[in-house]
Design a protein around this motif. Structure first.
Motif, PDB file in Angstrom:
ATOM      1  N   GLU A 275      -7.796  -3.798  34.564  1.00  0.00           N
ATOM      2  CA  GLU A 275      -8.375  -4.637  33.455  1.00  0.00           C
ATOM      3  C   GLU A 275      -9.636  -4.215  33.165  1.00  0.00           C
ATOM      4  O   GLU A 275      -9.877  -4.328  31.985  1.00  0.00           O
ATOM      5  CB  GLU A 275      -8.040  -5.955  33.885  1.00  0.00           C
ATOM      6  N   ALA A 276     -10.460  -3.887  34.159  1.00  0.00           N
ATOM      7  CA  ALA A 276     -11.832  -3.384  33.923  1.00  0.00           C
ATOM      8  C   ALA A 276     -11.790  -2.135  33.179  1.00  0.00           C
ATOM      9  O   ALA A 276     -12.601  -2.190  32.233  1.00  0.00           O
ATOM     10  CB  ALA A 276     -12.482  -3.422  35.177  1.00  0.00           C
ATOM     11  N   ILE A 277     -10.807  -1.196  33.324  1.00  0.00           N
ATOM     12  CA  ILE A 277     -10.906   0.038  32.581  1.00  0.00           C
ATOM     13  C   ILE A 277     -10.292  -0.257  31.203  1.00  0.00           C
ATOM     14  O   ILE A 277     -10.860   0.208  30.173  1.00  0.00           O
ATOM     15  CB  ILE A 277      -9.805   1.045  33.260  1.00  0.00           C
ATOM     16  N   GLU A 278      -9.556  -1.108  30.962  1.00  0.00           N
ATOM     17  CA  GLU A 278      -9.149  -1.623  29.743  1.00  0.00           C
ATOM     18  C   GLU A 278      -9.993  -2.147  29.031  1.00  0.00           C
ATOM     19  O   GLU A 278     -10.270  -1.983  27.744  1.00  0.00           O
ATOM     20  CB  GLU A 278      -7.714  -2.772  29.781  1.00  0.00           C
ATOM     21  N   ALA A 279     -10.765  -2.875  29.700  1.00  0.00           N
ATOM     22  CA  ALA A 279     -11.844  -3.775  28.815  1.00  0.00           C
ATOM     23  C   ALA A 279     -13.152  -2.776  28.326  1.00  0.00           C
ATOM     24  O   ALA A 279     -13.604  -2.671  27.341  1.00  0.00           O
ATOM     25  CB  ALA A 279     -12.579  -4.811  29.682  1.00  0.00           C
ATOM     26  N   ALA A 280     -13.240  -1.669  29.118  1.00  0.00           N
ATOM     27  CA  ALA A 280     -14.283  -0.786  28.756  1.00  0.00           C
ATOM     28  C   ALA A 280     -13.764   0.240  27.757  1.00  0.00           C
ATOM     29  O   ALA A 280     -14.711   0.745  27.115  1.00  0.00           O
ATOM     30  CB  ALA A 280     -14.830   0.018  30.242  1.00  0.00           C
ATOM     31  N   THR A 281     -12.532   0.496  27.942  1.00  0.00           N
ATOM     32  CA  THR A 281     -12.111   1.390  26.656  1.00  0.00           C
ATOM     33  C   THR A 281     -11.673   1.006  25.654  1.00  0.00           C
ATOM     34  O   THR A 281     -11.381   1.503  24.664  1.00  0.00           O
ATOM     35  CB  THR A 281     -10.837   2.223  27.410  1.00  0.00           C
ATOM     36  N   GLY A 282     -11.402  -0.302  25.541  1.00  0.00           N
ATOM     37  CA  GLY A 282     -10.847  -1.160  24.549  1.00  0.00           C
ATOM     38  C   GLY A 282      -9.202  -0.660  24.137  1.00  0.00           C
ATOM     39  O   GLY A 282      -9.043  -0.988  23.040  1.00  0.00           O
ATOM     40  N   LYS A 283      -8.803  -0.192  25.268  1.00  0.00           N
ATOM     41  CA  LYS A 283      -7.452  -0.052  25.137  1.00  0.00           C
ATOM     42  C   LYS A 283      -6.432  -0.694  26.275  1.00  0.00           C
ATOM     43  O   LYS A 283      -6.928  -0.603  27.300  1.00  0.00           O
ATOM     44  CB  LYS A 283      -7.093   1.638  24.811  1.00  0.00           C
ATOM     45  N   LYS A 284      -5.115  -0.851  25.943  1.00  0.00           N
ATOM     46  CA  LYS A 284      -4.393  -1.356  26.915  1.00  0.00           C
ATOM     47  C   LYS A 284      -3.638  -0.219  27.568  1.00  0.00           C
ATOM     48  O   LYS A 284      -3.076   0.841  26.926  1.00  0.00           O
ATOM     49  CB  LYS A 284      -3.195  -2.177  26.442  1.00  0.00           C
ATOM     50  N   ALA A 285      -3.348  -0.208  28.801  1.00  0.00           N
ATOM     51  CA  ALA A 285      -2.427   0.587  29.559  1.00  0.00           C
ATOM     52  C   ALA A 285      -1.015   0.569  29.690  1.00  0.00           C
ATOM     53  O   ALA A 285      -0.785  -0.664  29.745  1.00  0.00           O
ATOM     54  CB  ALA A 285      -3.221   0.840  31.015  1.00  0.00           C
ATOM     55  N   THR A 286      -0.429   1.449  29.636  1.00  0.00           N
ATOM     56  CA  THR A 286       0.870   1.521  29.858  1.00  0.00           C
ATOM     57  C   THR A 286       1.163   1.807  31.084  1.00  0.00           C
ATOM     58  O   THR A 286       0.868   2.786  31.843  1.00  0.00           O
ATOM     59  CB  THR A 286       1.751   2.467  28.841  1.00  0.00           C
ATOM     60  N   ARG A 287       1.906   0.869  31.876  1.00  0.00           N
ATOM     61  CA  ARG A 287       1.733   1.034  33.554  1.00  0.00           C
ATOM     62  C   ARG A 287       3.132   1.481  34.007  1.00  0.00           C
ATOM     63  O   ARG A 287       4.212   0.627  33.649  1.00  0.00           O
ATOM     64  CB  ARG A 287       1.520  -0.481  34.183  1.00  0.00           C
ATOM     65  N   ASN A 288       3.144   2.640  34.624  1.00  0.00           N
ATOM     66  CA  ASN A 288       4.303   2.861  35.405  1.00  0.00           C
ATOM     67  C   ASN A 288       4.508   2.616  36.805  1.00  0.00           C
ATOM     68  O   ASN A 288       3.910   3.233  37.646  1.00  0.00           O
ATOM     69  CB  ASN A 288       4.571   4.448  35.116  1.00  0.00           C
ATOM     70  N   LEU A 289       5.071   1.470  36.927  1.00  0.00           N
ATOM     71  CA  LEU A 289       4.883   0.875  38.387  1.00  0.00           C
ATOM     72  C   LEU A 289       5.998   1.798  39.432  1.00  0.00           C
ATOM     73  O   LEU A 289       7.053   1.815  39.081  1.00  0.00           O
ATOM     74  CB  LEU A 289       5.614  -0.420  38.407  1.00  0.00           C
ATOM     75  N   MET A 290       5.267   2.190  40.496  1.00  0.00           N
ATOM     76  CA  MET A 290       6.025   2.929  41.669  1.00  0.00           C
ATOM     77  C   MET A 290       5.776   2.505  42.837  1.00  0.00           C
ATOM     78  O   MET A 290       4.770   1.696  43.220  1.00  0.00           O
ATOM     79  CB  MET A 290       5.405   4.376  41.309  1.00  0.00           C
ATOM     80  N   PRO A 291       6.659   2.926  43.631  1.00  0.00           N
ATOM     81  CA  PRO A 291       6.478   2.577  45.471  1.00  0.00           C
ATOM     82  C   PRO A 291       5.314   3.187  46.040  1.00  0.00           C
ATOM     83  O   PRO A 291       4.694   3.972  45.457  1.00  0.00           O
ATOM     84  CB  PRO A 291       7.865   3.121  45.825  1.00  0.00           C
ATOM     85  N   MET A 292       4.930   2.495  46.987  1.00  0.00           N
ATOM     86  CA  MET A 292       3.779   3.268  47.759  1.00  0.00           C
ATOM     87  C   MET A 292       3.977   4.804  48.014  1.00  0.00           C
ATOM     88  O   MET A 292       5.222   5.128  48.568  1.00  0.00           O
ATOM     89  CB  MET A 292       3.661   2.474  49.195  1.00  0.00           C
ATOM     90  N   GLN A 293       2.881   5.625  47.977  1.00  0.00           N
ATOM     91  CA  GLN A 293       2.984   6.987  48.392  1.00  0.00           C
ATOM     92  C   GLN A 293       2.696   7.086  49.914  1.00  0.00           C
ATOM     93  O   GLN A 293       2.022   6.133  50.613  1.00  0.00           O
ATOM     94  CB  GLN A 293       1.897   7.806  47.438  1.00  0.00           C
ATOM     95  N   ALA A 294       3.583   8.072  50.490  1.00  0.00           N
ATOM     96  CA  ALA A 294       3.286   8.531  51.962  1.00  0.00           C
ATOM     97  C   ALA A 294       1.728   8.781  52.286  1.00  0.00           C
ATOM     98  O   ALA A 294       0.827   9.288  51.481  1.00  0.00           O
ATOM     99  CB  ALA A 294       3.963   9.648  52.144  1.00  0.00           C
ATOM    100  N   GLY A 295       1.334   8.238  53.374  1.00  0.00           N
ATOM    101  CA  GLY A 295       0.113   8.013  54.004  1.00  0.00           C
ATOM    102  C   GLY A 295      -0.732   7.340  53.300  1.00  0.00           C
ATOM    103  O   GLY A 295      -2.017   7.063  53.815  1.00  0.00           O
TER     104      GLY A 295
END
Length: 336
Positions: A275-295
Motif C-alpha cells: 500500500e505504501a508503494i501504491e501511494a508513492a506511485t499513485g497506481k494500484k497493484a494487481t496482486r498475484n497471490l501465491m504460496p510461500m516459497q521454499a526457504g
C-alpha cells in the motif's frame, strides 16, 4: 586519516557505507567484483559516486580470490574493516548454492586469515535476520538460539558468525557481527521486493505476493542502517576478563565478539508495504497471490535494544517515508 576496507563496496549497502565513511574523513579501500548477479550498470553507477571522492580507491576482484585480501591488508593496514561482500538472496541459494559457498564461506575465511596476519582495530561483518531461521519467538533478540536456518544462504551467514567467533577467541580480534532486517531504499537491489514491485506497478504488470500476503518484515531504511553501522565502529567489543556478560548483551564470554541486530523494531505486514508503494506511485497493484516459497520465513522482527544501548541510536524511518524516497529515486534513475 584512518583507513577503512569495505568489501562489497559497489553494492546497495556498501556504497552508502563508503560514502558515509568518506564524508567522515576516512580513506576507503572499496573491494567489489561487480558480479553479474544483477545489473552491473547499477553497481558501476554507485561506484561512480564514490570515485568522485579523493579518498576512495576501487579494487575489482572477488573476496575469495586466494591471497587478495592478505595483500590488501599488508599494503593498506586498514584500521577498520566492514565486510559486506556476499552472495545474497534466499531463493537463488536453492538454484546456485556453490556461489554461496565460495563467496560467503571461503571469502570470509580469506578475510579472517588476512586479519589474523594484520589485525585491524575493529572488524564488522554482515550477517542476516535469516540466521534466526525457524525461531518463532519475536521480536528476535541476539541472545536467542539460532540453530535452525531455513535456507543455504542463511546457513552460510550463520557459519560466518561461528567462524568469526573462533578467530576472535583465538587471535583476540575485535569483531562485531550485525544481523540486517530487510534493508530497502534508493539504489536498492533489483532482486528485492520493493524494486520488483515498483517496477511492475509502474509498468502495469501484476506482482507476485507470497504466502498469500500473510508476511511480516522488519523493514529497515538504508540510511538508518548505515548510521547504525557508523556508530558501531566505535563500539569495539572487549573480551570480558572474568567471563561475565551483562544480561541482554550478546558479547561472548570468551572473545571480543558481539552480535547486534540492526532493525526498525517494527513488524510490518506485506500488505501495508504494498500500500505504501501504491501511494508513492499513485497506481494500484494487481496482486498475484501465491504460496510461500521454499526457504522463506513468514515473519522477521528485531529487538534493537542492544544497538540502542551501545550507540544511543534506534532506526526510525517509517515505511511510507522510506518507500516514497525509493520510488522518487527509481522514477528519476529510470526516467519513469
Amino acid at each position: 586519516m584512518p583507513t577503512a576496507l569495505v568489501t562489497g563496496a559497489a553494492g546497495f549497502i556498501g556504497s552508502f557505507v563508503c560514502r558515509t565513511l568518506l564524508e567522515d574523513g576516512f580513506r576507503v579501500i572499496g573491494l567489489d567484483c561487480l558480479s553479474d548477479y544483477y545489473d552491473v550498470a547499477l553497481k558501476e553507477r554507485r561506484e561512480d559516486t564514490l570515485l568522485a571522492y579523493d579518498g576512495y580507491r576501487a579494487v575489482h576482484d572477488k573476496v575469495e580470490t586466494p591471497g587478495l585480501l592478505m595483500s590488501l591488508f599488508e599494503d593498506e593496514k586498514p584500521d577498520v574493516v566492514i565486510h559486506l561482500a556476499a552472495q545474497a538472496g534466499v531463493r537463488y541459494s536453492i538454484e546456485n548454492p556453490r556461489s554461496y559457498l565460495e563467496s560467503n564461506l571461503i571469502g570470509t575465511f580469506e578475510l579472517l586469515e588476512a586479519a589474523r596476519a594484520f589485525p585491524p582495530k575493529h572488524m564488522l561483518l554482515a550477517s542476516t535476520s535469516s540466521a534466526y531461521g525457524a525461531n518463532t519467538e519475536m521480536p528476535y533478540r541476539e541472545t536467542d538460539k539460532a540453530d535452525h536456518q531455513m535456507s543455504f544462504y542463511a546457513a552460510t551467514k550463520k557459519s560466518t558468525e561461528n567462524m568469526a567467533h573462533s578467530y576472535a577467541h583465538l587471535f583476540d580480534l575485535p569483531i562485531t557481527m550485525f544481523r540486517f532486517f530487510t534493508v530497502y531504499g534508493p539504489w536498492g537491489r533489483p532482486d528485492m521486493a520493493l524494486f520488483k514491485f515498483t517496477k511492475a506497478i509502474l509498468e502495469d504488470r501484476p506482482i507476485d505476493v507470497y504466502n498469500f500476503g500473510d508476511m511480516k518484515r522488519d523493514f529497515t531504511y538504508v540510511e538508518d542502517l548505515v548510521h547504525a553501522i557508523r556508530l558501531l565502529i566505535d563500539a569495539v567489543p572487549v573480551r570480558p576478563e572474568d567471563g561475565v556478560v551483562e544480561e541482554g548483551d550478546s558479547l561472548s564470554p570468551v572473545a571480543p565478539f558481539r552480535v547486534v541486530n540492526i532493525g526498525n523494531s517494527d513488524a510490518v505486514q506485506l500488505v501495508e508495504f504494498i500500500e505504501a508503494i501504491e501511494a508513492a506511485t499513485g497506481k494500484k497493484a494487481t496482486r498475484n497471490l501465491m504460496p510461500m516459497q521454499a526457504g522463506d520465513v513468514p515473519a522477521t522482527w528485531a529487538n534493537a535494544d542492544l544497538l540502542q544501548k551501545l550507540t544511543g541510536y534506534a532506526p526510525k524511518t517509517a515505511v511510507k517515508d522510506g518507500v516514497a524516497k525509493f520510488v522518487g529515486w527509481y522514477r528519476q534513475y529510470y526516467d519513469k
